[in-house]
Design an enzyme around this catalytic site. Structure first.
Site, short mmCIF file in Angstrom:
data_model
loop_
_atom_site.label_atom_id
_atom_site.label_comp_id
_atom_site.label_asym_id
_atom_site.label_seq_id
_atom_site.Cartn_x
_atom_site.Cartn_y
_atom_site.Cartn_z
N ARG A 60 0.85 -1.18 0.00
CA ARG A 60 0.00 0.00 0.00
C ARG A 60 0.89 1.24 0.00
O ARG A 60 1.31 1.74 1.03
CB ARG A 60 -0.90 0.00 1.24
CG ARG A 60 -1.77 1.25 1.39
CD ARG A 60 -2.81 1.38 0.31
NE ARG A 60 -3.81 0.33 0.41
CZ ARG A 60 -4.81 0.15 -0.46
NH1 ARG A 60 -4.92 0.98 -1.49
NH2 ARG A 60 -5.67 -0.84 -0.30
N GLN A 83 -8.25 -7.79 -8.87
CA GLN A 83 -8.14 -6.37 -9.21
C GLN A 83 -6.69 -5.97 -9.43
O GLN A 83 -5.80 -6.37 -8.68
CB GLN A 83 -8.73 -5.53 -8.08
CG GLN A 83 -8.54 -4.04 -8.27
CD GLN A 83 -9.31 -3.21 -7.28
OE1 GLN A 83 -10.52 -3.16 -7.33
NE2 GLN A 83 -8.59 -2.56 -6.35
N ARG A 88 1.94 -6.82 -9.40
CA ARG A 88 2.28 -6.22 -8.10
C ARG A 88 2.30 -7.25 -6.97
O ARG A 88 2.68 -6.92 -5.85
CB ARG A 88 1.30 -5.11 -7.76
CG ARG A 88 -0.13 -5.60 -7.56
CD ARG A 88 -1.11 -4.48 -7.32
NE ARG A 88 -2.43 -5.03 -7.01
CZ ARG A 88 -3.27 -4.52 -6.12
NH1 ARG A 88 -2.93 -3.44 -5.43
NH2 ARG A 88 -4.44 -5.08 -5.91
N HIS A 162 1.23 3.08 -10.36
CA HIS A 162 0.33 3.61 -9.34
C HIS A 162 1.09 4.47 -8.34
O HIS A 162 1.29 4.11 -7.17
CB HIS A 162 -0.35 2.43 -8.64
CG HIS A 162 -1.61 2.75 -7.92
ND1 HIS A 162 -1.71 3.74 -6.96
CD2 HIS A 162 -2.84 2.19 -8.00
CE1 HIS A 162 -2.93 3.76 -6.49
NE2 HIS A 162 -3.65 2.84 -7.11
N ASP A 211 -11.61 9.85 -7.52
CA ASP A 211 -11.16 8.65 -8.24
C ASP A 211 -11.57 8.86 -9.69
O ASP A 211 -12.66 8.48 -10.11
CB ASP A 211 -11.81 7.40 -7.66
CG ASP A 211 -11.15 6.11 -8.17
OD1 ASP A 211 -10.25 6.21 -9.02
OD2 ASP A 211 -11.56 5.02 -7.72
N GLU A 267 -1.39 8.64 -11.56
CA GLU A 267 -1.02 7.32 -12.08
C GLU A 267 -1.09 7.27 -13.61
O GLU A 267 -2.16 7.07 -14.18
CB GLU A 267 -1.97 6.27 -11.50
CG GLU A 267 -2.20 6.40 -10.00
CD GLU A 267 -3.45 5.65 -9.54
OE1 GLU A 267 -3.81 4.64 -10.17
OE2 GLU A 267 -4.07 6.09 -8.55
#
EC number: 5.1.3.15
Length: 294
Positions: A60, A83, A88, A162, A211, A267
Site C-alpha cells: 500500500r 483487481q 504487483r 500507481h 477517483d 497514475e
C-alpha cells in the site's frame, strides 16, 4: 556503492546522495529520497505505516506496477485475475545493473511466467515483463517493457504505474487536466460512472473523495503544493488516474486512519481500452518523475 542488494530488494544510490529502494516483490518502488534546498534528504513517495513489505500482499504505497488489467477485470483473458492483475503480487527476478555512472544508476527486474504455475493457472497468455528503474539527480525513471512472446496470438492488456506521491492532500493540485474527458468512479450509480465528464478546472485538487480516470492526457503533469512538487512525464501511457479516498481512507485496512492526508495518487497508464500487441512484438510504457525544487 551505487547498488546494494538486500533480502527484500535493491537500494540504488546516486553520487548526489539521493536513493531509491525497489522490492523484488511486485517490483514495487517503496522509497525515493532526494535532498531539498537545505541539503536534507527527503522522502518523495508515500508508503502506509501498515503496508505489508514481506511479500504477503501488494504494498500500500510507493509505485506498484499494475498489469495486465486495471481495476476489476473486464477482458475475457483476465477473467481469473484479481483487481489490478498480478504484477504487483509476484516476486520478480533481479536481472542486472544496467547503468552505473555519474549520470545515474539503473537496474533491471524481470517477470517471466515460464515455469511459474501461480501465473499460468490464472493467465495462460505468453508474455515477459521487464522493469527498468533508473535513479538520477532529482529524477526517478521507471520503464515497463511488455513483450508478447507468442508466435501467433495477440496480447491485449492494460498497464499503469500507481504513484503515491507524498504531498499534503488539502493543498496539492495537478495540472494540466482542463478540457480532458474523464470518468468519475466516485459516482454512486452506473450511468454517471460510465459516461464521461469534461474537466473544467484549471487546477485539479483532491479536497473531496477523488477517483477519476482521464483519457488521452498530455502525458506531462505537474503535481504541486506550496512548498514543492513533482513533475511526471510519461510515454505510451495515454491515460492518467487521480485518486485520493479522503475520509473513505478509514475503510482501507492497511492504511492508517489519516494516511489519506499525506499523499495524492497520480497514475500514468493505458487503462481506457486495451493495448493490442502483436506476436513477437514489444511495448514500452515509461515515466520520469522529477522533483520541483523545494
Amino acid at each position: 556503492m551505487p547498488t546494494e542488494k538486500t533480502g527484500r530488494g535493491v537500494v540504488l544510490k546516486h553520487s548526489t546522495g539521493c536513493t531509491a529502494e525497489v522490492l523484488f516483490y511486485g517490483a514495487t518502488v517503496v522509497s525515493w529520497k532526494v535532498s531539498d534546498a537545505s541539503a536534507e534528504l527527503k522522502e518523495r513517495l508515500f508508503v502506509s505505516s501498515k503496508a505489508s513489505l514481506d511479500g504477503s500482499k501488494p504494498v500500500r504505497g510507493g509505485i506498484p506496477v499494475v498489469f495486465p488489467c486495471f481495476g476489476q477485470p473486464s477482458h475475457p483473458d483476465h477473467s481469473k485475475l484479481a483487481q489490478h492483475g498480478f504484477a504487483r503480487s509476484q516476486t520478480w527476478n533481479f536481472d542486472s545493473v544496467v547503468m552505473d555512472n555519474e549520470a545515474g544508476v539503473s537496474i533491471r527486474l524481470v517477470l517471466d511466467p515460464t515455469g511459474n504455475e501461480a501465473i499460468s493457472a490464472i493467465y495462460p497468455k505468453s508474455f515477459k515483463l521487464t522493469y527498468v528503474v533508473t535513479l538520477a539527480a532529482h529524477q526517478l525513471s521507471t520503464d515497463l517493457h511488455v513483450e508478447n512472446t507468442s508466435p501467433s496470438e495477440t496480447l491485449e492488456f492494460q498497464a499503469l504505474l500507481h504513484n503515491y506521491i507524498r504531498a499534503p492532500a488539502d493543498d496539492v493540485v495537478v495540472t494540466p487536466l482542463q478540457g480532458l474527458q474523464f470518468y468519475d468512479k466516485t459516482e454512486s450509480t452506473e450511468h454517471p460512472r460510465t459516461n464521461p465528464k469534461v474537466e473544467n478546472r484549471h487546477e485539479v485538487d483532491v479536497k473531496r473523495y477523488t477517483d477519476a480516470v482521464y483519457e488521452n492526457g498530455p502525458m506531462k503533469y505537474r503535481v504541486t503544493w506550496p512548498t514543492g512538487g513533482v513533475e511526471i512525464k510519461a510515454r505510451n501511457f495515454k491515460d492518467v488516474v487521480i485518486w485520493n479516498p479522503q475520509e473513505k481512507g478509514h475503510m482501507i485496512g492497511d492504511m492508517e486512519s489519516d494516511g489519506w492526508k499525506n499523499y495524492i495518487c497520480v497514475e500514468p497508464g493505458y487503462v481506457r481500452g486495451f493495448e493490442k500487441l502483436g506476436p513477437q512484438k514489444a511495448w514500452i510504457g515509461q515515466q520520469v518523475l522529477t522533483v520541483i525544487q523545494d
